[in-house]
Write a protein that holds these residues in place. Structure first.
Motif, PDB file in Angstrom:
ATOM      1  N   MET A   1       3.125  31.016  16.039  1.00 17.12           N
ATOM      2  CA  MET A   1       4.385  31.049  16.715  1.00 17.12           C
ATOM      3  C   MET A   1       4.435  29.535  17.017  1.00 17.12           C
ATOM      4  O   MET A   1       3.448  28.688  17.588  1.00 17.12           O
ATOM      5  CB  MET A   1       4.756  31.723  17.826  1.00 17.12           C
ATOM      6  CG  MET A   1       4.806  33.404  17.372  1.00 17.12           C
ATOM      7  SD  MET A   1       5.583  34.284  18.745  1.00 17.12           S
ATOM      8  CE  MET A   1       3.855  34.067  19.753  1.00 17.12           C
ATOM      9  N   SER A   2       5.710  28.864  17.153  1.00 17.18           N
ATOM     10  CA  SER A   2       5.964  27.376  17.475  1.00 17.18           C
ATOM     11  C   SER A   2       7.296  27.405  18.084  1.00 17.18           C
ATOM     12  O   SER A   2       8.302  28.660  18.486  1.00 17.18           O
ATOM     13  CB  SER A   2       5.910  26.537  16.262  1.00 17.18           C
ATOM     14  OG  SER A   2       6.697  26.833  15.450  1.00 17.18           O
ATOM     15  N   ARG A   7       7.590  27.511  24.432  1.00 15.44           N
ATOM     16  CA  ARG A   7       8.062  26.131  25.071  1.00 15.44           C
ATOM     17  C   ARG A   7       7.159  26.074  26.281  1.00 15.44           C
ATOM     18  O   ARG A   7       7.121  26.989  27.276  1.00 15.44           O
ATOM     19  CB  ARG A   7       9.314  26.639  25.691  1.00 15.44           C
ATOM     20  CG  ARG A   7      10.646  26.559  24.637  1.00 15.44           C
ATOM     21  CD  ARG A   7      11.769  27.035  25.307  1.00 15.44           C
ATOM     22  NE  ARG A   7      12.826  27.122  24.290  1.00 15.44           N
ATOM     23  CZ  ARG A   7      13.684  26.020  24.106  1.00 15.44           C
ATOM     24  NH1 ARG A   7      13.620  24.896  24.414  1.00 15.44           N
ATOM     25  NH2 ARG A   7      14.784  26.122  22.989  1.00 15.44           N
ATOM     26  N   HIS A   8       6.286  25.000  26.053  1.00 17.17           N
ATOM     27  CA  HIS A   8       5.142  24.682  27.032  1.00 17.17           C
ATOM     28  C   HIS A   8       5.628  24.470  28.579  1.00 17.17           C
ATOM     29  O   HIS A   8       5.171  24.532  29.591  1.00 17.17           O
ATOM     30  CB  HIS A   8       4.356  23.382  26.456  1.00 17.17           C
ATOM     31  CG  HIS A   8       3.635  24.002  25.324  1.00 17.17           C
ATOM     32  ND1 HIS A   8       2.631  24.861  25.096  1.00 17.17           N
ATOM     33  CD2 HIS A   8       3.676  23.488  24.065  1.00 17.17           C
ATOM     34  CE1 HIS A   8       2.426  25.189  23.995  1.00 17.17           C
ATOM     35  NE2 HIS A   8       2.852  23.983  23.288  1.00 17.17           N
TER      36      HIS A   8
END
Length: 333
Positions: A1-2, A7-8
């Motif tokens: 996933m990205s 969401r860092h």
């Protein structure tokens, strides 16, 4: 996933969130504060190249130690500036030496405060080297060879005298081959098998030591220390040095200096399971102080980031001239 599922920034949204997920935390118990002790009366002289760091005579020492204890710092590292020097560093291992006398006082005042004794001869020899020297002249210039095996006996005498005075930890910084083995044997024979050795295992021939040479009056009178301290270009050699000390009985390993050698700190942390010490040395301290005095940097932020970086690299313990400042900031926090 990205992105956009990942969401860092979700874990950076607030102080509480950042505190909860923080991976590396600097604690006051990680710190050791160096102290320079000297002879005389009423001496509290600031070292010109190390703002905020002083020479203390024994009668002014207690106020400094009181402050260190009040801040919760668990240990001090003692360096001594003697009244007299000679070719073999006699003042370093006599019963009434300055480090020995300071140790007795500190242990009397605060038995729980750990006293780490730097075990070297450079402050006590008239030539400024870390062991016995064979000198000779070439074209009217004095040269010298530092004699390894002959120096071990004197270094062992120094360690034993420091342990007799009450030092909790012996920290040999001389970088002679076999120094851990010799000192361990000497301590055990004298009945101090319980006293650990914090070995300056990986000590580089560094340009960062300049202010310390003024503080300890220990600059070599001829030559340099490159035949016994390590070449700054070498990292694999650090593993050999550390492994030797482990086999000889070291209880803690040290990397000195710290800032330019973070890779070495991490390498030792990955290879050995002994407590690892980083020495945030005088030049590293003085550079920050000088820049802060010019208003070029935020000293508090820089120091906290720098010390956290050393711990993140793998240091369990940090010797630093910023120990009092850092401990005070921790209390505020």
């Amino acid at each position: 996933m990205s992105f956009p599922i990942v969401r860092h920034r979700r874990l950076r949204q607030s102080t509480g969130m950042r505190n909860m997920v923080r991976e590396t935390v600097l604690n006051v118990n990680d710190l050791i504060m160096p102290i320079f002790v000297t002879y005389g009366q009423g001496v509290k002289n600031e070292i010109s190249s190390m703002p905020g760091i002083y020479h203390f005579s024994l009668d002014t020492l207690k106020a400094e130690v009181d402050e260190i204890v009040d801040l919760g710092i668990p240990a001090v590292l003692l360096f001594g500036i003697p009244e007299t020097k000679d070719s073999v560093g006699t003042s370093g291992f006599v019963e009434n030496g300055i480090v020995q006398e300071a140790t007795r006082l500190i242990k009397k005042w605060y038995p729980h405060l750990l006293v780490v004794a730097d075990t070297c001869l450079c402050e006590f020899t008239d030539h400024g080297h870390c062991g016995m020297v064979h000198t000779f002249e070439v074209d009217g210039q004095v040269h010298g060879d530092v004699m390894n095996d002959e120096s071990l006996e004197l270094l062992t005498k120094t360690a034993v005298s420091q342990a007799k005075a009450g030092a909790d930890i012996i920290a040999p910084s001389n970088m002679m081959d076999g120094f851990v083995q010799a000192i361990r044997a000497g301590l055990d024979e004298a009945g101090f098998e319980h006293v650990p050795i914090m070995s300056y295992s990986v000590k580089y021939a560094s340009a960062f030591y300049g202010p310390f040479r003024e503080a300890a009056d220990s600059a070599p009178q001829f030559g340099d220390r490159k035949t016994y301290q390590m070449d700054p270009a070498n990292a694999r050699e650090a593993l050999r040095e550390a492994e030797t000390d482990v086999l000889e009985g070291a209880d803690m390993l040290m990397v000195k200096p710290a800032l330019a050698y973070m890779d070495v700190i991490r390498t030792l942390k990955d290879q050995f399971d002994l407590p690892l010490v980083a020495y945030n040395v005088s030049g590293e301290y003085s550079m920050v102080k000088a820049a802060a005095q010019q208003g070029w940097i935020n000293e508090k932020a820089i120091v906290q980031e720098m010390l956290t970086g050393m711990k993140r690299a793998g240091a369990d313990i940090i010797i630093t001239y910023f120990a009092k400042d850092a401990a005070g900031w921790m209390q505020e926090r």
